[in-house]
Each structure stands twice: as structure tokens, then as C-alpha cells.
Scaffold this active site. Structure first.
Site, mmCIF file in Angstrom:
data_model
loop_
_atom_site.group_PDB
_atom_site.id
_atom_site.type_symbol
_atom_site.label_atom_id
_atom_site.label_comp_id
_atom_site.label_asym_id
_atom_site.label_seq_id
_atom_site.Cartn_x
_atom_site.Cartn_y
_atom_site.Cartn_z
ATOM 1 N N TYR A 142 -68.632 -112.703 -68.702
ATOM 2 C CA TYR A 142 -69.159 -111.908 -69.809
ATOM 3 C C TYR A 142 -68.041 -111.276 -70.632
ATOM 4 O O TYR A 142 -68.247 -110.846 -71.755
ATOM 5 C CB TYR A 142 -70.124 -110.814 -69.313
ATOM 6 C CG TYR A 142 -71.430 -111.355 -68.738
ATOM 7 C CD1 TYR A 142 -71.642 -112.718 -68.610
ATOM 8 C CD2 TYR A 142 -72.440 -110.509 -68.328
ATOM 9 C CE1 TYR A 142 -72.818 -113.218 -68.072
ATOM 10 C CE2 TYR A 142 -73.628 -110.998 -67.795
ATOM 11 C CZ TYR A 142 -73.797 -112.359 -67.665
ATOM 12 O OH TYR A 142 -74.970 -112.847 -67.135
ATOM 13 N N LYS A 191 -69.481 -119.187 -55.487
ATOM 14 C CA LYS A 191 -69.682 -120.633 -55.610
ATOM 15 C C LYS A 191 -68.340 -121.296 -55.333
ATOM 16 O O LYS A 191 -67.774 -121.994 -56.196
ATOM 17 C CB LYS A 191 -70.223 -120.923 -57.036
ATOM 18 C CG LYS A 191 -70.646 -122.364 -57.286
ATOM 19 C CD LYS A 191 -71.953 -122.752 -56.642
ATOM 20 C CE LYS A 191 -72.229 -124.238 -56.858
ATOM 21 N NZ LYS A 191 -73.350 -124.737 -56.054
ATOM 22 N N ASP A 223 -76.324 -120.446 -55.225
ATOM 23 C CA ASP A 223 -77.580 -121.208 -55.325
ATOM 24 C C ASP A 223 -78.409 -121.019 -54.047
ATOM 25 O O ASP A 223 -79.624 -120.814 -54.103
ATOM 26 C CB ASP A 223 -77.324 -122.699 -55.632
ATOM 27 C CG ASP A 223 -76.222 -123.319 -54.779
ATOM 28 O OD1 ASP A 223 -75.537 -122.582 -54.038
ATOM 29 O OD2 ASP A 223 -76.053 -124.557 -54.847
ATOM 30 N N ASP A 247 -76.066 -110.503 -62.309
ATOM 31 C CA ASP A 247 -77.061 -110.348 -63.375
ATOM 32 C C ASP A 247 -78.305 -111.165 -63.027
ATOM 33 O O ASP A 247 -79.440 -110.675 -63.071
ATOM 34 C CB ASP A 247 -76.444 -110.833 -64.700
ATOM 35 C CG ASP A 247 -77.337 -110.575 -65.895
ATOM 36 O OD1 ASP A 247 -78.239 -109.711 -65.802
ATOM 37 O OD2 ASP A 247 -77.142 -111.235 -66.936
ATOM 38 N N ASP A 251 -82.240 -109.776 -61.213
ATOM 39 C CA ASP A 251 -83.579 -109.963 -61.801
ATOM 40 C C ASP A 251 -84.518 -110.582 -60.770
ATOM 41 O O ASP A 251 -85.670 -110.177 -60.624
ATOM 42 C CB ASP A 251 -83.518 -110.888 -63.029
ATOM 43 C CG ASP A 251 -83.310 -110.121 -64.326
ATOM 44 O OD1 ASP A 251 -82.656 -109.061 -64.290
ATOM 45 O OD2 ASP A 251 -83.802 -110.588 -65.386
HETATM 46 C C1 IPM Z 1 -78.470 -106.374 -67.510
HETATM 47 C C2 IPM Z 1 -78.685 -107.073 -68.816
HETATM 48 C C3 IPM Z 1 -77.375 -107.101 -69.578
HETATM 49 C C4 IPM Z 1 -76.374 -107.843 -68.734
HETATM 50 C C5 IPM Z 1 -77.463 -107.689 -70.988
HETATM 51 C C6 IPM Z 1 -78.463 -106.952 -71.834
HETATM 52 C C7 IPM Z 1 -76.110 -107.728 -71.660
HETATM 53 O O1 IPM Z 1 -79.199 -108.339 -68.606
HETATM 54 O O2 IPM Z 1 -78.057 -105.205 -67.519
HETATM 55 O O3 IPM Z 1 -78.711 -106.994 -66.482
HETATM 56 O O4 IPM Z 1 -76.315 -109.064 -68.788
HETATM 57 O O5 IPM Z 1 -75.643 -107.194 -68.015
HETATM 58 MG MG MG Z 2 -79.751 -108.717 -66.600
#
Ligand code: IPM
Ligand code: MG
Length: 359
Positions: A142, A191, A223, A247, A251
Site C-alpha cells: 500500500y 506467502k 491462502d 486488510d 474483513d
Molecule cells: C481498512 C480499509 C482501508 C485499508 C482502505 C479504506 C484504504 O480497507 O482500513 O481496512 O485498506 O486499510
Molecule cells: Mg479493509
């Protein structure tokens, strides 16, 4: 105690959820005799509209001068076609980097009241879900060079994933320290069968492990980890991983606990001034409709009290109030099910505020 909190409401549902977190903080302040002073900070799409920049320098300064930052969410379709440097997300990345918050802590814990909201089978959920993802936050792909070259139709795009040993080591230490305070098990996710950056990651983690003989270190490919999180999440205590893997996995981890709307996070670096934000996005589709779940933001405020202000009793008061709220059977739309009572964002905040009391 008096604390100065920089408040970034942001875009989409950001302002609505932050409002509920502030009302809960105000209640805590009144009950425990603290003063929380809020300074509004523009970041994200709203800052682009107002200042032509997702994070103007003076906004970053305000955050650096605060005792901590509470953040809603940024981004939205409206700003999707802007060049990379001008996107709302860039403001967030610059904020994280500017504040040096390299360690992002994302808990995945199931509330017993929400066991049914998990998409996993009951037999899997019943084994327990309670782990933390420690995500490296200001390095890796990133933050590497991004470039697109060549003629249209023949273009090549590159994103550089680089990690310095020192960056791996400092997040590794957080992983080990976190595991030491919990169940003593650390899973390093990478990985290394493909990536050099992962091979270095693994080497540094194992070098560190010698200094933490009380922590049991294991390695897992990312993975496989994505699969294991849904197959048997009870196996995890602390996961430590690089920025992009964290990231994605966070989620996934949030979803198995019922809803991404419930999950808070803390981001810390060398000082106690951190960023506290729910892990969900700005959800423009439901913005302004009083439908969002403010619990992730409210629990982020609780984390701020605990980790930045050393107010663990106050943090517990908020967490207990969230549990009491869930006991009432009230649910926002994201975790609504059959026999429950549907409530909006502000009503949810109001109920939680009402349950705040000294332990
Ligand atoms: C998170 C979000 C951010 C990230 C985005 C909005 C840049 O997805 O905080 O997880 O990728 O860190
Ligand atoms: Mg995120």
C-alpha cells in the site's frame, strides 16, 4: 482527566456512527468526571470537496497535536474516478503514515448474543471465535511505488511490495507481546512459498521467537489462513501479518463474527496517540438513512479509552453497555434476524448510552 480527541467524521455513514460514539463518550465523561474535548478534522472525500486535498497538512497537524484520533470512515463513489493521489483513501493512508501508527489491532470475537448472525455452522461457532489480527499498517504494497506506464492498450501497472527488516521486527514484537498477554499462541501469516518479502518476514519472526520462548509461534500461508478462518476459527489466538494480507483477512474474520459493523480497531505506533476506527467502510448506499450499525465506532471509542488513555474501567463500562444492548434484542439492519427488534443508528447509540454505568 482532560483529553483532546481529534474527530474525523469522514464520508458516507461516518458522521452518523461517530455521532453515536461521541454521545457514549460524553456519558462516560460525565459519569467518571473526565473532560473530552473534540476537535473536528476534515479527511477523505469531504476534505477533497472543501480543500481540494484528502488530508491537508494542517488537518494532519491537528491529529498529531491531539491525545488520540477517533475516525468514522472515508470514501465513496463520488470520488472514485479521481487520480490515485487525490482519492479519499489516500488521506487515510497519509494519516496512518504521518502518525506513524504501524500496528493495527483488529479483534474478531463473537458476542454470544450474535452467534446466530454468523454465517458459519453452529458446530463451528460453538468451538469459539476469539482472536486478534495484528496488521502491519504503514508498509508493504500500500506504500510502495505505484505506477502505470505505456501506451493505452499496452499499459503495464506496478505496485511495489517492500519490507525492511526493522519494519517486520517492530510489528513482530507487537504480535509476540499481544500473544503473551492472551493465549500465548502467535500465527505468522505470509506467502513465503512465492514472495521474497514473505521469506524475510518469516525469517525475522523466527529470529524474534527466540526472545519469546513463552509464545508458541506457527507459520501459515495466507491462502491457507483464509480457508482456516472459516474452517476452524477457534484455532487462532493472535495472527500477525503484513498490510495487504491483514486488510483482506480482517474483513473475512469480521464477517464470521456476524457483522463487519461490530468490529473496532486500534492503530498505534511509538506513542500513546493512536487512531481508533471501525474496520468497515463508508457504506454510501445506506448513508444518511439512520440504518448503519454504530457499534464498531462505539467499541473503537472504548479501545481508545483503554489503550491511549489508560481508562480500562471506562472502556469496560462501554463494552458492558454494548452487551446489555444486545441482550435487549434490539438490532440494526446488518444483524437483524426474525424475532429481534429493528432499530436505527441513533436509537442504537441512545440505548447503549443509557446502559453506561459504573462497574
Ligand atoms: C481498512 C480499509 C482501508 C485499508 C482502505 C479504506 C484504504 O480497507 O482500513 O481496512 O485498506 O486499510
Ligand atoms: Mg479493509
Amino acid at each position: 482527566m482532560t483529553k483532546n480527541i481529534a474527530v474525523i467524521r469522514g464520508d458516507g455513514i461516518g458522521p452518523e456512527i461517530v455521532q453515536q460514539a461521541l454521545r457514549v463518550l460524553d456519558r462516560v465523561a460525565a459519569l467518571y468526571g473526565h473532560t473530552f474535548q473534540y476537535t473536528d478534522v476534515d479527511m477523505g472525500g469531504c476534505a477533497i470537496d472543501k480543500w481540494g486535498d484528502p488530508l491537508p497538512q494542517e488537518m494532519l497537524e491537528k491529529c498529531l497535536q491531539s491525545d488520540s484520533v477517533l475516525l468514522g470512515a472515508v470514501g465513496g463513489d463520488k470520488w472514485n474516478d479521481l487520480p490515485a493521489q487525490m482519492r479519499p483513501e489516500k488521506g487515510l493512508l497519509r494519516l496512518r503514515a504521518g502518525m506513524g501508527v504501524y500496528s493495527n489491532n483488529r479483534p474478531a470475537k463473537i458476542w454470544p448474543q450474535l452467534a446466530e448472525a454468523s454465517p458459519l455452522k453452529k458446530s463451528v461457532v460453538d468451538k469459539g471465535i476469539d482472536f486478534i489480527i495484528v496488521r502491519e499498517l504503514i508498509g508493504g504494497i500500500y506504500f510502495g511505488e505505484h505506477k502505470t506506464e505505456g501506451e493505452p492498450g499496452q499499459q503495464v501497472a506496478t505496485d511495489l511490495l517492500a519490507y525492511h527488516e526493522s519494519e517486520i521486527e517492530r510489528i513482530g514484537r507487537i504480535g509476540f507481546e499481544t500473544a503473551r498477554k492472551r493465549g500465548g499462541r502467535l500465527c505468522s501469516v505470509e506467502k513465503s512459498n512465492v514472495l521474497d518479502s514473505s521469506r524475510l518476514w518469516k525469517k525475522v519472526m523466527h529470529r524474534l521467537a527466540e526472545q519469546y520462548p513463552d509464545v508458541q509461534l506457527s507459520d501459515m500461508f495466507v491462502d491457507n489462513c483464509a480457508m482456516q478462518i472459516v474452517r476452524d476459527p477457534s484455532q487462532f489466538d493472535v495472527i500477525v501479518t503484513e498490510n495487504m494480507f491483514g486488510d483482506i483477512l480482517s474483513d473475512e474474520a469480521s464477517m464470521i463474527t456476524g457483522s463487519i459493523g461490530m468490529i473496532p480497531s486500534s492503530s498505534l505506533g511509538a506513542t500513546s496517540c493512536g487512531i481508533y476506527e471501525p474496520i468497515h467502510g463508508s457504506a454510501p448506499d445506506i448513508a444518511g438513512r439512520d440504518e448503519a450499525n454504530p457499534v464498531g465506532a462505539i467499541l473503537s471509542a472504548a479501545m481508545m479509552l483503554r489503550y491511549s488513555f489508560d481508562m480500562s474501567e471506562e472502556a469496560q463500562a462501554i463494552e458492558r453497555a454494548v452487551s446489555d444492548y444486545l441482550d435487549t434484542g434490539c438490532r440494526t439492519a446488518d444483524i437483524m434476524s426474525g424475532t429481534m427488534t429493528l432499530v436505527g443508528c441513533s436509537r442504537c447509540g441512545e440505548i447503549i448510552e443509557g446502559f453506561i454505568r459504573k462497574g
